[in-house]
Design an enzyme around this catalytic site. Structure first.
Site, mmCIF file in Angstrom:
data_model
loop_
_atom_site.group_PDB
_atom_site.id
_atom_site.type_symbol
_atom_site.label_atom_id
_atom_site.label_comp_id
_atom_site.label_asym_id
_atom_site.label_seq_id
_atom_site.Cartn_x
_atom_site.Cartn_y
_atom_site.Cartn_z
ATOM 1 N N GLU A 242 45.008 61.625 -1.082
ATOM 2 C CA GLU A 242 46.587 62.885 -1.206
ATOM 3 C C GLU A 242 47.714 62.822 -1.288
ATOM 4 O OE1 GLU A 242 44.156 66.103 -0.370
ATOM 5 O OE2 GLU A 242 42.620 66.078 -1.976
ATOM 6 N N ASP B 258 50.344 68.375 3.547
ATOM 7 C CA ASP B 258 49.422 68.782 2.475
ATOM 8 C C ASP B 258 48.108 69.316 2.872
ATOM 9 O OD1 ASP B 258 47.849 68.915 0.672
ATOM 10 O OD2 ASP B 258 47.536 66.286 -0.014
ATOM 11 N N LYS C 86 34.143 72.093 -1.478
ATOM 12 C CA LYS C 86 34.258 70.313 -1.208
ATOM 13 C C LYS C 86 34.159 69.633 0.559
ATOM 14 C CE LYS C 86 38.963 67.857 -1.717
ATOM 15 N NZ LYS C 86 39.694 67.725 -2.033
#
Length: 572
Positions: free
Chosen positions: A150, A173, A73
């Protein structure tokens, strides 16, 4: 299989990925073929050139590191390729295999084909990374209905969008590979993002890598018959896996006695929580800067924040909870599983997209998390390299801004528009997104001008339109020069190539995971234990060859129970 209007929510993570669906008035996480909610974001290529995805691929990391990929990713939006055996794949393609695996699980659960999805992305993903994520969905055979940040998804999973009172939240996060901070305010059915900041190269895997490096420095490699200057890739990958296990054990019990086994030798090392916190201190310091940036951009103080929400599996580390508590002088909220919270939010967004009657209308606003602009020249020297912002970070989106620029040379034939993302006054320190060459009529310096309009939409995709003022000719951005973005022709070509690649059947995943797990444990153990695992593996393969379903089920249960004993009390 029939087709219904179903939109799934996908959390495409660095370490693990999940898929959700909105049903019966709530978001449901769909289990994979092994019965787990988390599917490791791992892809491997076996000796028959068949793709293996998920836990079965992850188990091959130490046995076949040259044929297995994780953490890809982080390469989204770049032109880097990852070699698996003799094949090479871009991050979008590997991500497409993961998405395709998730879709198979969803379709098996629903009994319907899934054609649309909402995919979550780190708030700090740039334009190229977001486009690459949409391409990954396209390569997997679905239409990406929306990209959802997100932290915003996490806020929705916590039900912050249902709060009646005006409140401000900071979403912290920390996932496997990225770190995001977002500050949100809720009022009158509106979820408003005030500011976002982050670090796309900081996550739980970095904490694991730092611990692995510490272990490497502390152990005596001579005991393992290894040379510091010529460490095999298989050993380094094995060490990374052992460090991940140690990190989790430290989180649960405060210390870990780490046993490193290599071939016929072994060594031990005690690692305490105090030692771990000391070696990761530089990473903890890196977490503080985005928090300060987000607060400053939102024009808020720590005391203005009503609650802190921890998101991402890496926030399970005690040092992260201590950091958040120390910075904000209160305990953070941890009511929803940090591994699942983003996926749950994506499922809720899917429900909103379907306009489910059980969901109240929500006005969702977001921001552009980074500054977007072009390269310009200043001064009499006409030297370029300077950054001129057009859309500054943390503007509410969708947003459109236009600036006018002039030629700098006499009888200049064209203007080169180089687009960048970043916060530095020098473009060399910012991220290049693409360029355009715009023809202009010949004239004296400064006589010809162009209007450069940037439009940034809710999916975080940037559109650039350049208009020559004198002729009114307009040109829309096509980022062909950006190596991180595939053209439509390249997407079609790669889609055709991917369709020809064999993928290991979903229904055989349980057997494949056990075989790869046994091979890994065989490498990790010595003596009688190794011999026992080897015999167990041989017997299981023999039962598989018999193709007797009842015998295979019984053998699979027996093998699982025995391997669990070898793994100990911790399962990862």
């Amino acid at each position: 299989m029939t087709t219904e209007n179903i939109i799934c929510g996908i959390d495409l993570g660095t370490t693990n990925s999940l898929i959700t669906v909105w049903q019966d008035g709530k978001a449901h996480i769909i289990a994979n073929s092994l019965g787990n909610h988390l599917t490791p974001s791992a892809v491997s290529l076996d000796d028959n050139d068949t793709i293996i995805v998920g836990q079965a691929a992850k188990e091959r990391l130490t046995v076949h590191p040259d044929r297995t990929a994780i953490n890809f990713k982080r390469l989204m939006g770049t032109n880097k390729e990852i070699k698996l055996g003799k094949r090479a794949f871009r991050a979008e393609e590997l991500s497409a295999f993961v998405i395709r695996s998730l879709l198979q699980d969803a379709e098996s659960y629903l009994g319907h084909k899934v054609t649309e999805a909402i995919i979550t992305v780190p708030a700090y993903f740039n334009d190229a990374q977001r486009k690459a994520t949409k391409v990954a969905g396209e390569l997997a055979g679905i239409r990406v209905e929306r990209l959802l940040n997100e932290p915003t998804a996490a806020a929705m999973a916590y039900g912050l969008h249902q709060q009646k009172n005006e409140s401000r939240y900071l979403i912290f996060d920390l996932g496997g590979g990225t770190f995001d901070v977002s500050i949100l305010e809720m009022f009158d059915g509106v979820m408003e993002v005030h500011a976002s900041a982050g670090d796309n190269q900081l996550g739980g895997t970095d904490f694991t890598s730092v611990l692995a490096q510490h272990v490497l420095q502390q152990i005596d490699l001579k005991e393992l018959d290894l040379n510091q200057k010529m460490l095999p890739p298989e050993f380094l990958q094995y060490l990374q896996i052992q460090a991940e296990k140690a990190k989790r054990e430290i989180c649960q019990s405060g210390s870990c006695e780490l046993t490193i086994v290599w071939r016929d030798r072994s060594t031990r090392l005690q690692v305490t929580e105090e030692t771990f916190e000391k070696v990761v201190e530089p990473l903890l310091d890196r977490l503080v800067l985005p928090i300060k940036t987000a607060l400053r951009d939102a024009k808020l103080r720590v005391s203005d924040i009503d609650d802190i929400v921890l998101v991402g599996g890496a926030t399970r580390m005690p040092c992260i909870k201590k950091l958040a508590t120390r910075l904000f002088q209160r305990f953070p909220a941890t009511g929803v599983d940090p591994d699942e919270v983003v996926a749950m939010g994506a499922g809720i967004q899917a429900g909103l997209k379907l306009r489910d009657a059980m969901l109240d209308d929500l006005v969702l606003t977001d921001v552009c998390p980074y500054t977007l602009g072009i390269e310009v020249a200043y001064g009499d020297s006409q030297k370029g390299g300077y950054f001129s912002p057009i859309i500054e970070r943390n503007n509410y989106i969708p947003v459109s801004r236009v600036d006018r620029f002039s030629t700098i040379s006499n009888f200049q034939k064209s203007i080169e528009i180089n687009i960048y993302q970043g916060e530095s006054p020098s473009v060399s320190d910012n991220i290049f997104l693409g360029k355009m060459d715009i023809k202009v009529p010949k004239a004296e310096a400064g006589q010809e001008q162009v209007d450069v309009r940037f439009t940034y939409d809710i999916n975080g995709i940037l559109e650039v339109i350049v208009t020559v003022v004198s002729t009114r000719e307009s040109h829309q951005l096509i980022i062909e020069g950006n190596p991180g973005v595939l053209t439509q022709a390249e997407i079609a070509e790669r889609l055709k190539a991917l369709e020809a690649i064999k993928i290991h059947p979903r229904e055989l995943q349980e057997n494949l995971v056990l075989i790869n797990r046994a091979e890994r444990l065989y490498r990790e153990h010595l003596g009688h234990a190794r011999q026992q695992i080897g015999n167990l593996l041989a017997n299981f393969n023999a039962v598989l060859d018999s193709q007797d379903p009842k015998a295979i089920i019984a053998a699979r249960k027996q093998m699982t129970d025995i391997l669990d004993q070898f793994e100990g009390d911790f399962t990862f």
